[in-house]
Design a protein around this motif. Structure first.
Motif, short mmCIF file in Angstrom:
data_model
loop_
_atom_site.label_atom_id
_atom_site.label_comp_id
_atom_site.label_asym_id
_atom_site.label_seq_id
_atom_site.Cartn_x
_atom_site.Cartn_y
_atom_site.Cartn_z
N VAL A 369 -24.61 -10.10 -15.52
CA VAL A 369 -24.19 -8.83 -16.13
C VAL A 369 -24.15 -7.72 -15.09
O VAL A 369 -23.21 -6.92 -15.03
N VAL A 370 -25.19 -7.67 -14.23
CA VAL A 370 -25.24 -6.66 -13.17
C VAL A 370 -24.05 -6.82 -12.22
O VAL A 370 -23.37 -5.85 -11.88
N LEU A 371 -23.78 -8.06 -11.79
CA LEU A 371 -22.71 -8.31 -10.83
C LEU A 371 -21.34 -7.97 -11.41
O LEU A 371 -20.55 -7.26 -10.78
N VAL A 372 -21.07 -8.45 -12.63
CA VAL A 372 -19.76 -8.20 -13.25
C VAL A 372 -19.57 -6.71 -13.52
O VAL A 372 -18.48 -6.16 -13.31
N THR A 373 -20.63 -6.03 -13.99
CA THR A 373 -20.53 -4.60 -14.27
C THR A 373 -20.15 -3.82 -13.02
O THR A 373 -19.28 -2.94 -13.06
N HIS A 374 -20.77 -4.17 -11.90
CA HIS A 374 -20.47 -3.46 -10.65
C HIS A 374 -19.06 -3.77 -10.15
O HIS A 374 -18.36 -2.88 -9.67
N LEU A 375 -18.65 -5.01 -10.25
CA LEU A 375 -17.29 -5.36 -9.82
C LEU A 375 -16.25 -4.61 -10.65
O LEU A 375 -15.26 -4.10 -10.11
N VAL A 376 -16.48 -4.54 -11.96
CA VAL A 376 -15.55 -3.81 -12.84
C VAL A 376 -15.55 -2.33 -12.51
O VAL A 376 -14.49 -1.68 -12.43
N LYS A 377 -16.74 -1.75 -12.30
CA LYS A 377 -16.84 -0.31 -12.01
C LYS A 377 -16.19 0.02 -10.66
O LYS A 377 -15.47 1.03 -10.55
N ILE A 378 -16.42 -0.82 -9.65
CA ILE A 378 -15.79 -0.60 -8.35
C ILE A 378 -14.28 -0.66 -8.46
O ILE A 378 -13.56 0.19 -7.92
N THR A 379 -13.79 -1.67 -9.19
CA THR A 379 -12.33 -1.83 -9.36
C THR A 379 -11.74 -0.63 -10.10
O THR A 379 -10.69 -0.10 -9.72
N ALA A 380 -12.42 -0.20 -11.18
CA ALA A 380 -11.91 0.92 -11.97
C ALA A 380 -11.86 2.20 -11.14
O ALA A 380 -10.85 2.93 -11.16
N CYS A 381 -12.94 2.49 -10.40
CA CYS A 381 -12.96 3.70 -9.57
C CYS A 381 -11.94 3.60 -8.44
O CYS A 381 -11.28 4.60 -8.10
N PHE A 382 -11.79 2.41 -7.86
CA PHE A 382 -10.85 2.22 -6.75
C PHE A 382 -9.41 2.44 -7.19
O PHE A 382 -8.65 3.19 -6.54
N ILE A 383 -9.03 1.84 -8.30
CA ILE A 383 -7.65 1.98 -8.79
C ILE A 383 -7.39 3.43 -9.20
O ILE A 383 -6.31 3.99 -8.93
N THR A 384 -8.37 4.06 -9.85
CA THR A 384 -8.19 5.47 -10.26
C THR A 384 -8.03 6.37 -9.05
O THR A 384 -7.20 7.29 -9.05
N ALA A 385 -8.83 6.12 -8.00
CA ALA A 385 -8.72 6.93 -6.78
C ALA A 385 -7.36 6.73 -6.11
O ALA A 385 -6.77 7.69 -5.60
N LEU A 386 -6.86 5.51 -6.13
CA LEU A 386 -5.52 5.26 -5.56
C LEU A 386 -4.45 6.00 -6.37
O LEU A 386 -3.49 6.53 -5.78
#
Length: 803
Positions: A369-386
């Motif tokens: 849960v910790v790993l997947v949550t972080h991967l999703v959050k990183i991806t969401a922030c990364f795409i939004t920043a782009l």
């Protein structure tokens, strides 16, 4: 099964079941001992008393933390990770049979709760200090980019985490019943960001003043407010099944959030108003506020909230910055952050049982849960920043920064574990996840992000590269009142006219104290909107002085004024960023020492100004000038007016050696000064006696700049032949009192016969050999000195930037 009373502070300890003990202790308990040679009969020995053992344990933790910090320094880990490693070492020591006897003596049963409870004060004060340093009013001025990144980074992981709860409700419910709320807590806490943690990370990386640092802090501010709102409401709703109690707690929570700022903030502004300018806040007021921190903590517990909530809300109510905010931070920094917080982190890790089977289903599922949550959050922030048009590297760094974890999460997991909301297995996974995530983010951002790259000299931005009669762009940096008139006198040397105008960007730098968010205020857009009453009048003098100068030189001078409030070690970011954005040709910096004419030091600011000057000289995107002034030089009057009035005359001397870009740059300044009829200009060309043949070649081949200066009618040109640095020094002593102003090239790293011997005696390398000699108080001179360095082209950084 009983615990040996020799390894406990209690009279007897009997284990009843897996989680319960029957404890028999003496009342009152042994707080202090009767000394090393006393207490044999009544058991009041140092090793059987709470306070001496607490002191000993504190000393052990401190020594072990410092040892770990020294040994692990090459890894460049965050400081709290080192404190966690110290906790791991002590925890592992409990499992080593050969050390069991010593560990049980040093950490007997019953003392862990004592040291944990006392060190919790450090966590409370940490949360309070970070609340004080947060400028809550900034949330209304935060741009859409920060709001979007923060909300998307919070909502997307939470929304995706809810899907399994909907699809597999029975399975999730069975896991939660058997092992507490570990999975639910992992999802919530790892989807959120903490302002205090992100601010600490940026401070350690020294990038909070960079473009990405400012955006990360703004996003973290929004995220922290949302995190506090969500978690407090979750605690109220899930903490009690009785709807009557839930309604009461919700109303109490809203009353706490509303009335603390409404009542406390006006009182604190009253304290500021009744504190004389430049004087510290009375200690009595400070102690009352600190007492309120703990009183509001108790009130928070009464409504089923965490103790730190009241401290956080009160911290937000304190006006950030000096005098009150900075006084509180200074008063609590050592006691809370330096002393107790490391002990709190270490004892929190001690609670984690890392000897358990990490391959168990519960621990693996919580870790996933910790790993997947972080991967999703990183991806969401990364795409939004782009989508917000950020560069790929910056977007990745920002997404990593917003995913970091730290002391706030440790405190949260510690409280949840103490309240039996999560079990030992989940707690161990959470602690390990904080260590791994914080370390990976720290290393990754340090590797990926270098804010100084953008200053690489891929364009010529100097005075020499300007076209004739083109607009000269100057960035003037000021910190104190006495820098104002000196800067205005330099502008007069630039001879602004309708045909050859100058554009001046004036940056007033103020050290960031008692707040976490750096502030940059363009006064041309919104004057005095800095959110802090303490420095408004200070900036007013800067604005007024340059408004008067602009009015006196209408259509010849264009001036924009700015205020930058940032950490002392990162002020160079504001200077270089503004110089880059405004395409400045030269940055003017004040020298850190100000002497009187008799050589007495009137002010010395090594911590801020010298560090600023040295860093700007190293990475500036344009030319740099350091201005040395004396109390009785031409800039001796009030900070609002300059003495170079319409009818005054300036005796200007230029020390020229030739053969270096810095010398060419000062000749370009001379060309501008020649246009001012009030300037008596003398150019001293220092020539080595052994290089006369080279001088003749120079005259034959023609150096355009030098020839133009020599032919000017209002310029006196003299060739001075010197053998070495000692003869140069003798000559400079002869002329030093004949002039009001000197302009010299820095010539850093350039060896020449004319300066042989001077460099070895140079006290301030940033001034160069000749500049350092002219600025020396031993000369008893009243003259100002301008030391110029032409823009540096850093080929290595340029190559990396292009690639």
């Amino acid at each position: 099964m009983s615990i040996n009373s020799n390894y406990s502070l209690f009279h007897s300890v009997t284990r009843l079941n897996q989680s319960s003990y029957e404890v028999c202790f003496e009342a009152p308990p042994h707080i202090v001992s009767d000394g090393l040679w006393g207490g044999k009969g009544n058991r009041r020995t140092p090793m059987k008393s709470f306070f001496p053992l607490f002191e000993l344990q504190t000393l052990i933790i401190f020594v072990l933390t410092q040892m770990c910090s020294y040994l692990l320094k090459p890894l460049k880990l965050p400081q709290f990770i080192v404190q966690m490693i110290a906790g791991l070492i002590i925890g592992v020591s409990f499992e080593i049979k050969s050390l069991e006897t010593y560990i049980n003596i040093l950490f007997p049963y019953g003392t862990h709760d004592t040291i944990s409870a006392i060190s919790s004060i450090g966590f409370v004060l940490f949360v309070f200090i970070n609340g004080v340093q947060m400028d809550f009013s900034m949330i209304t001025r935060t741009g859409n980019k920060a709001w979007t990144i923060s909300i998307v980074g919070l909502v997307i992981p939470l929304a995706l985490g809810v899907i399994p709860l909907i699809l597999y409700p029975e399975r999730i419910e069975s896991i939660e019943k058997a092992n507490g709320h570990g999975i639910f807590v992992a999802l919530i806490t790892h989807s959120m960001s903490s302002f205090a943690v992100i601010a600490s990370l940026l401070s350690e990386l020294q990038i909070q003043n960079s473009e990405i640092g400012r955006l990360a802090l703004s996003s973290a501010l929004v995220g922290d407010i949302l995190r506090t709102t969500i978690t407090t409401n979750i605690v109220v709703v899930m903490g009690n099944p009785n709807m009557k109690i839930i309604s009461r707690n919700l109303l109490s929570l809203f009353a706490l959030v509303i009335f603390i700022p409404l009542i406390c903030r006006p009182i604190m502004f009253w304290i500021i108003k009744h504190t004389p300018e430049g004087r510290p806040v009375k200690d009595g007021y400070i102690y009352v506020i600190i007492s309120m921190v703990f009183a509001l903590g108790v009130l928070s517990v009464k409504i089923d909230q965490e103790f730190v909530l009241g401290a956080f809300i009160l911290g937000l109510s304190v006006p950030e910055g000096p005098p009150l905010g900075s006084a509180l931070v200074k008063k609590l920094q050592f006691f809370g952050i330096t002393l107790f917080l490391p002990i709190f982190v270490t004892t929190s890790v001690l609670k984690a049982d890392l000897t358990m089977d990490f391959s168990s289903y519960i621990m693996v599922s919580t870790g996933m849960v910790v790993l997947v949550t972080h991967l999703v959050k990183i991806t969401a922030c990364f795409i939004t920043a782009l989508c917000c048009m950020m560069p790929v590297t910056d977007a990745l760094c920002l997404s990593l920064i917003l995913n970091t974890k730290g002391v706030v999460e440790i405190g949260t997991y510690n409280a949840l574990f103490d309240n039996d909301i999560i079990d030992e297995q989940a707690y161990a996974v959470m602690i390990i996840s904080v260590m791994f995530i914080a370390s990976i983010v720290h290393w990754s951002v340090k590797l990926l992000y270098d804010p100084s790259r953008k200053y690489a000299g891929y364009q010529k931005r100097n005075i020499m590269g300007l076209k004739r009669n083109s607009d000269l762009r100057i960035l003037i940096t000021l910190q104190k009142h006495n820098h104002i008139s000196a800067a205005i006198d330099f502008l007069d040397l630039c001879s602004p006219t309708h045909e050859s105008p100058i554009t001046v960007e004036v940056l007033h730098v103020i050290e960031l104290v008692g707040r976490a968010l750096p502030v940059f205020i363009p006064h041309c857009l919104q004057r005095q909107d800095s959110g802090s009453a303490s420095h408004k009048s200070y900036s007013d003098d800067v604005i007024l002085a340059f408004d008067i100068y602009k009015h006196d030189n209408e259509n010849a001078v264009s001036i924009n004024t700015y205020t930058a409030i940032s950490p002392a070690n990162l002020m160079f970011e504001d200077v270089c960023n503004l110089a880059l954005d405004k395409v400045a040709s030269i940055i003017i910096l004040p020298f850190h020492i100000r002497w009187s004419s008799d050589g007495v030091v009137e002010s010395d600011d090594k911590k801020v100004l010298r560090a600023l000057n040295q860093k700007v000289l190293e990475i500036a995107p344009c030319s740099v000038g350091i201005l040395v002034t004396r109390a009785n030089s031409i800039s001796k009057t009030t900070p609002i007016t300059s003495v170079t009035s319409e009818f005054s005359t300036i005796r200007l001397a230029v020390i020229y050696l030739g053969g270096n870009n810095d010398d060419d740059e000062i000749l370009c300044l001379v060309k501008r000064a020649m246009k001012n009829q009030r300037i008596n200009l003398v150019v001293y060309h220092l020539v080595a006696k052994d290089c006369i043949a080279e001088l003749e070649d120079l005259m034959v081949d023609g150096h355009d700049l030098l020839q133009e200066v020599k032919r000017a009618e209002n310029v006196k040109y003299q060739e001075i032949f010197t053998k070495d640095g000692s003869q140069t020094a003798c000559f400079l002593r002869e002329i030093v009192n004949e002039h009001d102003y000197f302009i010299v090239g820095r010539r850093h790293g350039i060896r020449s016969p004319q300066t042989d011997g001077l460099s070895e005696w140079s006290e301030f390398p940033e001034l160069g050999a000749i500049g350092d000699f002219l600025a020396s108080p031993d000369l008893n001179s009243c003259a100002s000195v301008m030391v110029v360095q032409q823009q540096l082209l850093r080929k290595k950084e340029l190559k990396e930037w292009i690639l």
